[in-house]
Design a protein around this motif. Structure first.
Motif, PDB file in Angstrom:
ATOM      1  N   PRO A 126       0.820  -1.215   0.000  1.00 14.20           N
ATOM      2  CA  PRO A 126       0.000   0.000   0.000  1.00 14.20           C
ATOM      3  C   PRO A 126       0.853   1.265   0.000  1.00 14.20           C
ATOM      4  CG  PRO A 126      -0.797  -1.569   1.636  1.00 14.20           C
ATOM      5  CD  PRO A 126       0.509  -2.092   1.149  1.00 14.20           C
ATOM      6  N   SER A 127       0.354   2.297  -0.660  1.00 11.53           N
ATOM      7  CA  SER A 127       0.981   3.615  -0.584  1.00 11.53           C
ATOM      8  C   SER A 127       0.529   4.253   0.723  1.00 11.53           C
ATOM      9  CB  SER A 127       0.544   4.465  -1.781  1.00 11.53           C
ATOM     10  OG  SER A 127       1.063   5.775  -1.682  1.00 11.53           O
ATOM     11  N   PHE A 128       1.477   4.563   1.613  1.00 10.76           N
ATOM     12  CA  PHE A 128       1.112   4.998   2.960  1.00 10.76           C
ATOM     13  C   PHE A 128       1.825   6.288   3.343  1.00 10.76           C
ATOM     14  CE2 PHE A 128       4.818   2.342   3.247  1.00 10.76           C
ATOM     15  CZ  PHE A 128       5.596   2.893   4.251  1.00 10.76           C
ATOM     16  N   SER A 129       1.256   6.977   4.317  1.00 12.70           N
ATOM     17  CA  SER A 129       1.831   8.229   4.805  1.00 12.70           C
ATOM     18  C   SER A 129       3.070   7.952   5.649  1.00 12.70           C
ATOM     19  CB  SER A 129       0.795   8.982   5.642  1.00 12.70           C
ATOM     20  OG  SER A 129       1.390  10.069   6.319  1.00 12.70           O
ATOM     21  N   ASP A 130       4.057   8.845   5.540  1.00 14.93           N
ATOM     22  CA  ASP A 130       5.267   8.695   6.357  1.00 14.93           C
ATOM     23  C   ASP A 130       5.102   9.351   7.728  1.00 14.93           C
ATOM     24  OD1 ASP A 130       5.301  11.351   5.667  1.00 14.93           O
ATOM     25  OD2 ASP A 130       7.293  11.335   4.756  1.00 14.93           O
ATOM     26  N   LYS A 131       3.870   9.732   8.055  1.00 13.08           N
ATOM     27  CA  LYS A 131       3.581  10.308   9.365  1.00 13.08           C
ATOM     28  C   LYS A 131       2.570   9.419  10.090  1.00 13.08           C
ATOM     29  CE  LYS A 131       4.458  15.020   7.758  1.00 13.08           C
ATOM     30  NZ  LYS A 131       3.885  16.366   7.528  1.00 13.08           N
ATOM     31  N   PRO A 132       3.049   8.423  10.841  1.00 11.30           N
ATOM     32  CA  PRO A 132       2.125   7.518  11.532  1.00 11.30           C
ATOM     33  C   PRO A 132       1.345   8.232  12.630  1.00 11.30           C
ATOM     34  CG  PRO A 132       4.379   7.124  12.250  1.00 11.30           C
ATOM     35  CD  PRO A 132       4.459   8.092  11.109  1.00 11.30           C
ATOM     36  N   ILE A 133       0.321   7.567  13.109  1.00  8.89           N
ATOM     37  CA  ILE A 133      -0.532   8.099  14.176  1.00  8.89           C
ATOM     38  C   ILE A 133      -0.007   7.580  15.512  1.00  8.89           C
ATOM     39  CG2 ILE A 133      -2.877   8.124  15.112  1.00  8.89           C
ATOM     40  CD1 ILE A 133      -3.781   7.546  12.152  1.00  8.89           C
ATOM     41  N   ARG A 140       0.039   3.946  16.872  1.00 12.43           N
ATOM     42  CA  ARG A 140      -1.283   3.336  17.056  1.00 12.43           C
ATOM     43  C   ARG A 140      -1.962   3.066  15.711  1.00 12.43           C
ATOM     44  NH1 ARG A 140      -5.740   3.606  20.810  1.00 12.43           N
ATOM     45  NH2 ARG A 140      -7.161   2.039  19.954  1.00 12.43           N
ATOM     46  N   GLY A 141      -1.509   3.776  14.657  1.00  9.31           N
ATOM     47  CA  GLY A 141      -2.127   3.585  13.353  1.00  9.31           C
ATOM     48  C   GLY A 141      -1.351   4.300  12.263  1.00  9.31           C
ATOM     49  N   TYR A 142      -1.823   4.142  11.041  1.00 13.08           N
ATOM     50  CA  TYR A 142      -1.224   4.861   9.917  1.00 13.08           C
ATOM     51  C   TYR A 142      -2.272   5.035   8.819  1.00 13.08           C
ATOM     52  CZ  TYR A 142      -0.634   0.209   7.742  1.00 13.08           C
ATOM     53  OH  TYR A 142      -0.840  -1.047   7.226  1.00 13.08           O
ATOM     54  N   GLN A 143      -2.003   5.976   7.923  1.00  9.49           N
ATOM     55  CA  GLN A 143      -2.919   6.283   6.829  1.00  9.49           C
ATOM     56  C   GLN A 143      -2.354   5.793   5.506  1.00  9.49           C
ATOM     57  OE1 GLN A 143      -3.428  10.571   8.538  1.00  9.49           O
ATOM     58  NE2 GLN A 143      -5.142  10.245   7.116  1.00  9.49           N
ATOM     59  N   MET A 144      -3.249   5.426   4.600  1.00 15.81           N
ATOM     60  CA  MET A 144      -2.815   4.924   3.297  1.00 15.81           C
ATOM     61  C   MET A 144      -3.829   5.282   2.220  1.00 15.81           C
ATOM     62  SD  MET A 144      -3.434   0.853   3.999  1.00 15.81           S
ATOM     63  CE  MET A 144      -4.758   0.340   5.088  1.00 15.81           C
ATOM     64  N   LYS A 145      -3.413   5.070   0.968  1.00 15.86           N
ATOM     65  CA  LYS A 145      -4.307   5.286  -0.164  1.00 15.86           C
ATOM     66  C   LYS A 145      -5.379   4.192  -0.177  1.00 15.86           C
ATOM     67  CE  LYS A 145      -1.947   8.627  -2.403  1.00 15.86           C
ATOM     68  NZ  LYS A 145      -2.487   9.941  -2.785  1.00 15.86           N
ATOM     69  N   GLU A 146      -6.481   4.502  -0.827  1.00 17.16           N
ATOM     70  CA  GLU A 146      -7.572   3.530  -0.890  1.00 17.16           C
ATOM     71  C   GLU A 146      -7.210   2.360  -1.795  1.00 17.16           C
ATOM     72  OE1 GLU A 146     -12.414   3.414  -1.302  1.00 17.16           O
ATOM     73  OE2 GLU A 146     -11.329   5.220  -1.913  1.00 17.16           O
ATOM     74  N   LEU A 147      -7.621   1.176  -1.382  1.00 15.64           N
ATOM     75  CA  LEU A 147      -7.422  -0.045  -2.158  1.00 15.64           C
ATOM     76  C   LEU A 147      -8.772  -0.691  -2.427  1.00 15.64           C
ATOM     77  CD1 LEU A 147      -4.345  -1.498  -0.235  1.00 15.64           C
ATOM     78  CD2 LEU A 147      -4.320  -0.365  -2.463  1.00 15.64           C
ATOM     79  N   TYR A 148      -8.779  -1.628  -3.375  1.00 17.46           N
ATOM     80  CA  TYR A 148     -10.035  -2.231  -3.813  1.00 17.46           C
ATOM     81  C   TYR A 148      -9.907  -3.752  -3.844  1.00 17.46           C
ATOM     82  CZ  TYR A 148     -10.517   2.587  -5.300  1.00 17.46           C
ATOM     83  OH  TYR A 148     -10.544   3.957  -5.310  1.00 17.46           O
ATOM     84  N   LYS A 149     -10.992  -4.424  -3.490  1.00 12.66           N
ATOM     85  CA  LYS A 149     -10.989  -5.881  -3.461  1.00 12.66           C
ATOM     86  C   LYS A 149     -11.007  -6.455  -4.874  1.00 12.66           C
ATOM     87  CE  LYS A 149     -13.294  -6.374   1.016  1.00 12.66           C
ATOM     88  NZ  LYS A 149     -14.455  -6.942   1.749  1.00 12.66           N
ATOM     89  N   LEU A 150     -10.433  -7.635  -5.001  1.00 12.59           N
ATOM     90  CA  LEU A 150     -10.504  -8.382  -6.251  1.00 12.59           C
ATOM     91  C   LEU A 150     -11.600  -9.432  -6.126  1.00 12.59           C
ATOM     92  CD1 LEU A 150      -7.491  -7.255  -6.361  1.00 12.59           C
ATOM     93  CD2 LEU A 150      -7.009  -9.231  -7.810  1.00 12.59           C
ATOM     94  N   GLU A 151     -12.460  -9.510  -7.113  1.00 16.98           N
ATOM     95  CA  GLU A 151     -13.448 -10.581  -7.136  1.00 16.98           C
ATOM     96  C   GLU A 151     -12.738 -11.902  -7.409  1.00 16.98           C
ATOM     97  OE1 GLU A 151     -16.465 -10.111  -6.251  1.00 16.98           O
ATOM     98  OE2 GLU A 151     -16.284  -7.927  -6.153  1.00 16.98           O
ATOM     99  N   HIS A 152     -13.390 -12.995  -7.039  1.00 17.93           N
ATOM    100  CA  HIS A 152     -12.743 -14.298  -7.151  1.00 17.93           C
ATOM    101  C   HIS A 152     -12.345 -14.610  -8.593  1.00 17.93           C
ATOM    102  CE1 HIS A 152     -12.197 -18.702  -6.871  1.00 17.93           C
ATOM    103  NE2 HIS A 152     -11.797 -18.416  -5.648  1.00 17.93           N
ATOM    104  N   ASP A 153     -13.216 -14.290  -9.553  1.00 15.53           N
ATOM    105  CA  ASP A 153     -12.893 -14.545 -10.961  1.00 15.53           C
ATOM    106  C   ASP A 153     -11.702 -13.705 -11.408  1.00 15.53           C
ATOM    107  OD1 ASP A 153     -14.930 -16.353 -11.135  1.00 15.53           O
ATOM    108  OD2 ASP A 153     -16.345 -14.999 -12.122  1.00 15.53           O
TER     109      ASP A 153
END
Length: 235
Positions: A126-133, A140-153
């Motif tokens: 994932p593309s993520f922020s270099d400034k964690p939470i 405790r956490g970090y931020q990243m770009k949105e990702l999308y699920k792959l369907e089984h097919d």
């Protein structure tokens, strides 16, 4: 706080995450609660939450910043050790936030450090922020770009791309440790991305004690488990 409505009860049911055998976390009305039960936590009666029969419910103490983040974001998904949240109108809108117990925080801190190392190799992560939470001096956490699920097919159609992504990990000297259908996603450009690297590590290095036995056979990180799991969900 009044009793939970039908819609709220449904939402509560989606926010259960087990901490220990008799304890779980529940997020309700923008706040996190700990529920300790002497009954069956698989089927708690939440109709009158925060009053739950045969259970003790108490607020989980969090820092003002984490509490504010929880209120201002939307819960998207959750797992055994973390939840995924969303805050729109930010460069990194997806937040991975560890549950408040010590093991979950340790796992997420380790995951962020591994991501930081893997990013040096330009791997499919994932593309993520270099400034964690941070909370109390710990990640405790970090931020990243949105990702999308792959369907089984789609997973089957893109099996060669997935194999190449795993091979990139191994050629960089790292195992993944938790390959599964849910941990293979795609970014907004359609590129394959491998997520959840909290069980990843340098090949040949000693496996930390918190990594579960099912992730690897033996005491050191290796690639055999990755290959076995990948063949299983791509077959």
């Amino acid at each position: 706080m009044g009793r939970a409505s039908t819609a709220e009860r449904s939402h509560i049911g989606d926010c259960l995450s087990r901490v220990r055998g008799d304890e779980c976390n529940i997020e309700y009305d923008g706040k996190l609660y700990s529920l300790t039960s002497s009954g069956d936590l698989n089927y708690p009666d939440l109709a009158n939450f925060p009053v739950v029969r045969a259970s003790e419910v108490s607020p989980v103490k969090e820092s003002p910043d984490i509490a504010s983040l929880r209120r201002s974001s939307v819960l998207v998904d959750f797992g055994s050790h973390s939840c995924i949240r969303r805050v729109d109108s930010q460069p990194y809108p997806i937040i991975k936030l560890a549950h408040p117990d010590a093991l979950s925080i340790a796992l997420l801190q380790y995951e962020y450090k591994v991501l930081d190392r893997l990013a040096l190799f330009d791997l499919p992560i994932p593309s993520f922020s270099d400034k964690p939470i941070f909370e109390s001096g710990k990640i405790r956490g970090y931020q990243m770009k949105e990702l999308y699920k792959l369907e089984h097919d789609e997973m089957r159609l893109r099996s060669e791309e997935i194999k190449r992504a795993v091979k990139q990990f191994h050629e960089a000297g790292y195992s993944h440790g938790d390959l599964s259908l849910s941990n293979v996603m795609k970014d907004d450009q359609g590129r394959i991305v491998l997520i959840d690297v909290s069980f990843s590590g340098p090949i040949g290095a000693k496996i930390p004690s918190w990594v579960p036995n099912w992730a690897y056979e033996g005491a050191t990180f290796h690639t055999a488990s990755d290959m076995k799991r990948m063949q299983s969900f791509l077959s």
